[in-house]
Scaffold this active site. Sequence first.
Site, PDB file in Angstrom:
ATOM      1  N   GLU A  79      11.394 -29.036  47.733  1.00 45.52           N
ATOM      2  CA  GLU A  79      11.710 -28.397  49.010  1.00 45.52           C
ATOM      3  C   GLU A  79      11.673 -26.878  48.849  1.00 45.52           C
ATOM      4  OE1 GLU A  79      15.417 -29.820  50.594  1.00 45.52           O
ATOM      5  OE2 GLU A  79      14.736 -31.908  50.637  1.00 45.52           O
ATOM      6  N   GLU A 102       9.220 -30.936  58.280  1.00 45.04           N
ATOM      7  CA  GLU A 102      10.309 -31.749  58.846  1.00 45.04           C
ATOM      8  C   GLU A 102      10.999 -31.038  60.001  1.00 45.04           C
ATOM      9  OE1 GLU A 102      12.929 -33.601  56.006  1.00 45.04           O
ATOM     10  OE2 GLU A 102      14.337 -34.230  57.558  1.00 45.04           O
TER      11      GLU A 102
HETATM   12  O1  KIV Z   1      13.860 -37.778  51.093  1.00 47.04           O
HETATM   13  C1  KIV Z   1      13.104 -38.111  52.023  1.00 47.04           C
HETATM   14  O2  KIV Z   1      13.091 -39.262  52.483  1.00 47.04           O
HETATM   15  C2  KIV Z   1      12.236 -37.079  52.590  1.00 47.04           C
HETATM   16  C3  KIV Z   1      11.538 -37.412  53.871  1.00 47.04           C
HETATM   17  C4  KIV Z   1      12.476 -37.377  55.001  1.00 47.04           C
HETATM   18  C5  KIV Z   1      10.354 -36.545  54.089  1.00 47.04           C
HETATM   19  O3  KIV Z   1      12.124 -36.032  52.056  1.00 47.04           O
END
Ligand code: KIV
Length: 279
Positions: free
Chosen positions: A130, A197
């Site tokens: 991220e 997201e």
């Molecule tokens: O952890 C997860 O499931 C994610 C998705 C929501 C993209 O990062």
Amino acid sequence: MSKKEKNLTPVSSGAKKVTTHVLQEMKLKGEKIAMLTAYDYSTAKIVDSAGIDVILVGDSASNVMAGHETTLPITLDQMIYHAASVIRGIESSLVVVDLPFGAYQGNSKEALSSAIRIMKESGAHAVKLEGGREILESVDRILSAGIPVMGHLGLTPQSIYKFGTYVVRAREEEEAVRLKEDALLLQESGCFAVVLEKIPAQLASEVAASTSIPMIGIGAGSGVDGQVLVIHDMLGINQDFHPRFLRRYHNLAEEITGAVQGYIHDVKAVDFPNEREQY
Ligand code: KIV
């Protein structure tokens, strides 16, 4: 279960393996990418044979598998356990694994050693991190070891205590401009795809149009190159999450409840097992 009952040789479907290059070609052809999460062998096997392109072993396992409120508590060891289970269930999907909170933010050396552990100990095909410009050094280092990296921009749940809320991100011009720049920086650094997201659909389609790597959306509208959902949400196992972007394809919680109640009834009524179900 006897040897006769158990199928000991898995039959190969012969389906073509999805690679990062296949995803790149899909973007070029305008073919949408379908991605779902999975965290265990049995689910991964079903999702893979259904034909999903990408399986994400998301740190959302922290929520839907372990019952935590956020994604922060899940550890690297736990992510590796989930990823290795998923890998044993798949034949053709590309498997991407989240680097969990605390496994890469310290410095790029730590990021690389976490990514190497995931690849070596689980057999996964790629990792996801991220963040934007602040993780470029780590992305670069991980890529230099030959590990494909997927980015993740917009609402990044590992930063929930900084955001303070799960509302839509980048509605304001300043954050939208920064997100566009970050998407390009991640592309230039060599990421093979980026998750967007919970951002406005217009912004997401502008980002997808201005980049050459796939942009995979969750709550980011239809103008992106693919979609991802958490499997517990789309199957209706998780009943406590109702964001606008979520489409429920099933009400599995209701189905499971009915099946469990049927079993309880049959056990108590001494209807199960019957003569054909015993030895
Ligand atoms: O952890 C997860 O499931 C994610 C998705 C929501 C993209 O990062």
